[in-house]
Design an enzyme around this catalytic site. Structure first.
Site, short mmCIF file in Angstrom:
data_model
loop_
_atom_site.label_atom_id
_atom_site.label_comp_id
_atom_site.label_asym_id
_atom_site.label_seq_id
_atom_site.Cartn_x
_atom_site.Cartn_y
_atom_site.Cartn_z
N TRP A 484 69.02 15.92 -35.52
CA TRP A 484 70.34 16.58 -35.56
C TRP A 484 70.11 18.07 -35.34
CZ3 TRP A 484 75.34 14.68 -37.61
CH2 TRP A 484 76.31 15.69 -37.66
N ASP A 539 67.17 24.48 -45.41
CA ASP A 539 67.64 24.78 -46.76
C ASP A 539 67.78 23.50 -47.57
OD1 ASP A 539 70.48 23.74 -46.35
OD2 ASP A 539 70.35 25.24 -44.76
N GLU A 619 40.25 13.41 -25.24
CA GLU A 619 41.32 13.92 -26.11
C GLU A 619 42.11 12.76 -26.73
OE1 GLU A 619 42.62 18.19 -24.21
OE2 GLU A 619 42.97 16.40 -23.00
#
Ligand code: GLA
Length: 733
Positions: A484, A539, A619
């Site tokens: 989102w 947050d 790799e």
């Protein structure tokens, strides 16, 4: 008991395992803050001093007592207009145009469990956890009232004794006879009558978020905040107050974290008598919230914690709180799948086969999920158009979304997808059909950012329409992950359907939360990763809906050491999306060994962000091994106790550690940040082990005593090569 009330003394005491918080109702009915900090016994009322101070007015009820002043006494919830001239928590504009509010104690109640907040994220405590009296989570509600207007402020305190967390929240109720307007609303205030402090804040910019800044608190008011409609890259909504000698391992420190994803402000003020006020809440600018008779307004919550054992412990309290009492859903505790994201692999230049090939290569190296990033919908080959048109561009993909997902699932890979629901491009069918759904001010040209506008999520019909569109996409196949995104700051804040523009920014965030809540209920197994140009909305509020957030658009491992260091002060590793990307790095042009990139990404929710098809066989084999390693350490990384072992802003190494609860296993990670010829040896001290235990370091086969590892530490290798990294895995014997 977490909450005690002494009726005779009019004292409220909140207690956690290691902390006490005390306030009292004084003779005039004011609620004074007495103490927060290390656990203490007794009535702290003796801390209050009374002197006749010039230009410090006195409440009318104090009569001839000129020693009683709101301008000096420590307040629990200071209001503008009652004689306290320091920064207030509440500003109300009354119907007569005056700015005044005189809140006095009315009543209180205590109940078992943690309060919730309608429509807003909040710390929760599971009802079914049976805890003894001492550890039981409790809520205290104190009702304050302005007798003149009938305005009430209900101060709510949630006490989580086990993790030393106290939450604060306030609800304003208009029980008066006229509409009023709330002009400033802060959720928590801490007044300290004594002490010198440093303020720690986390500033940043796009692609370089959450840099620690530590400065001495001095006279005046220091303010951080965001007017962007998001919590922002520029300042994180969290701050710490620490005594000057406080370091990672010792000393007193306090923090406030805002459980909110929109505009905020945090202020620290040293007043005329060297007292300190710390306060946090909603952004003041563009905020003017009308409150009709009988209406209520909830301020978002602030999480507070205190540690007398330095900053590491403070952060650990916050990590536990966020991991166990904010994050929800299936992935709260479950190990998240290792993913590869198409963004830095292909940007906008892909079709269905590109994504399928990426999935196939990912499968070969032990990655579990492929994420199709921006560019799969509407007309979207660059970032100038298409946002808002959430229909699959089958022409570009060369297939339907459902068939692509089936093919990917068919090879044993999970599938995830990117969306940016809050946005609209001016070049989109949605904008052409509903221009008034975008935040723009009539008669003015809007401020464009990334050439896009923000949808008016304060309007329910807008949220509903986009919600339906996104659900249609999610119903097209077995989508197990959603990224989102939110790629600009709000500007031109004007909603076409209200006369009260001062409420739009708050209502916007409520619309966002409503969307996310509904999404989580409808798709309980969906892993949602938050993102806002990387970490622009990182947050505790978002983490209630999305257990992880893309930490930064900067995937340079060396910059990431600093970004993740700053982030770790307030947030757990499980919250930080971190990916191994290609070299030279797309943001900095720097080349760093693959092992180092893995070590750094393993300090978060691990994944990849590169075209795996371009890697050599060597790799690919290395990636296979790194993925095996990650799986081995995953639960330790996600659930372990996290320690910072260095400060990469100043030290030659970046070093951190996770230890399990039992202290029987620890993973130490180190990145060498500097390179000199004939270099001095760096040592890293390990933390949180058992001093009386012996440990085996698995990779070297060497044995160490816990006390030695903690007292003097480990020498790090001096070997040629830039930005080398090491992981050391200790098991107790
Ligand atoms: C933001 C995100 C990136 C990527 C792009 C796509 O910048 O942070 O990871 O998803 O958007 O446009």
């Amino acid at each position: 008991m977490a909450i005690r009330h002494d009726i005779a003394e009019k004292l409220f005491t909140l207690e956690t395992k290691n902390t006490s918080y005390q306030m009292k109702v004084d003779d005039y009915g004011f609620l004074l803050h007495l103490y927060y900090g290390e656990k203490i016994e007794g009535n702290m009322d003796y801390l209050l001093t009374y002197y006749d101070r010039g230009f410090c007015g006195n409440p009318y009820d104090a009569g001839t007592d000129r020693t009683y002043s709101m301008d000096v006494l420590p307040q629990e919830f200071p209001c503008l207009g009652n004689g306290d001239y320091r920064t207030p928590a509440l500003i109300i504009k009354n119907a007569d145009g005056s700015y005044s509010c005189d809140l006095r104690y009315k009543s209180y109640r205590v109940f078992s469990g943690k309060y919730g907040i309608d429509g807003l994220p909040a710390v929760y405590a599971d009802e079914d956890t049976v805890l003894d009296d001492e550890n039981r989570v409790e809520t205290l509600e104190i009702v304050m009232e302005d007798a003149c207007t009938g305005i009430q402020a209900v101060l709510k305190y949630g006490v989580l004794p086990e993790i030393d967390v106290i939450t604060r929240q306030v609800q304003i109720r208009n029980y008066g006879k006229t509409e009023v307007s709330i002009e400033k609303l802060q959720s928590a205030c801490l007044d300290f009558v004594t002490g010198d402090y440093d303020l720690l804040t986390f500033h940043g910019r796009h692609a370089m978020e959450r840099n620690l800044q530590r400065e001495a608190v001095a006279h005046g008011c220091k303010k951080i905040g965001s007017m962007r409609g998001t919590s922002s890259h520029q300042y994180n909504p969290m701050m710490i107050l620490a005594e000057p000698q406080t370091n990672e391992d010792a000393g007193n420190c306090y923090s406030m974290s805002f459980v909110y994803s929109g505009g905020f402000q945090g202020e620290v003020e040293q007043d005329q008598f060297n007292q300190t006020r710390m306060i946090m809440g909603l952004q003041e600018e563009m905020f003017s919230y009308p409150l009709d008779v009988q209406d209520v307004l909830d301020a978002p919550e602030v999480i507070m914690t205190f540690s007398k054992n330095g900053l590491n412990k403070l952060s650990q309290n916050l990590h536990t709180c966020i991991r166990n009492h904010i994050c929800r859903g299936k992935y709260k505790n479950e190990i998240r799948p290792i993913l590869v994201n198409s963004w830095e692999a292909a940007y906008f230049d892909f079709n269905g086969d590109t994504i399928y090939q990426l999935a196939k290569q990912a499968k070969e190296v032990g990655v579990e999920m492929v994420v199709m990033d921006d560019g799969w919908f509407g007309k979207r080959d660059d970032d100038y158009s298409g946002l808002g048109d959430w229909f699959v561009n089958e022409k570009k993909l060369g297939c339907s979304l459902g068939s692509l997902i089936e093919k990917i699932n068919g090879i044993g890979m999970k599938f995830g997808i990117w969306v940016e629901p809050e946005m609209v491009s001016m070049d989109s069918d949605l904008y052409r059909a509903h221009p008034d759904w975008a935040l723009t001010i009539p008669g003015r040209n809007p401020n464009r950012s990334r050439y896009q506008l923000v949808l008016d999520f304060s309007r329910k019909e807008v949220v509903d329409a986009i919600y339906n569109d996104i659900c249609k996409v999610l119903d097209m196949g077995n989508i197990e992950y959603l990224k989102w995104d939110m790629n600009r700051s709000l500007a031109d804040v004007y909603s076409a359907v209200t006369d009260n523009q001062g409420k739009v920014m708050y209502d916007y965030v409520m619309g966002l939360y409503d969307f996310l809540e509904r999404l989580g209920n409808r798709y309980p197994d969906l892993l949602i990763e938050g993102c806002s140009g990387g970490g622009g909305r990182f947050d505790a509020g978002m983490l209630y809906y999305t257990p992880q957030i893309w930490c930064s658009d900067n995937t340079d491992a060396i910059n990431r050491v600093e970004i993740q260091y700053g982030t770790s002060f307030g947030y757990p590793t499980s919250a930080m999306g971190a990916h191994v990307s290609a070299v030279p790095n797309h943001q900095t042009g720097r080349t760093v060994p693959l092992c180092t990139r893995s070590v750094v990404a393993m300090a978060g929710s691990f994944g990849y962000e590169l075209d795996l098809g371009k890697l050599s066989e060597g790799e690919k084999e290395e990636i296979r091994q790194e993925n095996r390693k990650f799986r081995k350490y995953a639960s330790l990384i996600q659930q372990g106790i996290y320690y910072r072992l260095s400060n990469p802003q100043t030290d030659a190494v970046g070093a951190w550690e996770v230890v399990n609860e039992e202290k029987t296993e620890a993973l130490v990670s180190v990145v060498m940040l500097e390179k000199y010829a004939n270099a001095a040896v760096s040592y890293v001290k390990v933390k949180g082990l058992r001093a009386d235990a012996q440990y085996l370091e698995e990779n070297s086969g060497k044995r160490y005593s816990g006390s030695a590892l903690m007292a003097i530490g480990l020498p790090l290798p001096v070997e040629p090569g830039e930005y080398l990294a090491y992981q050391m895995h200790f098991i107790s014997l």
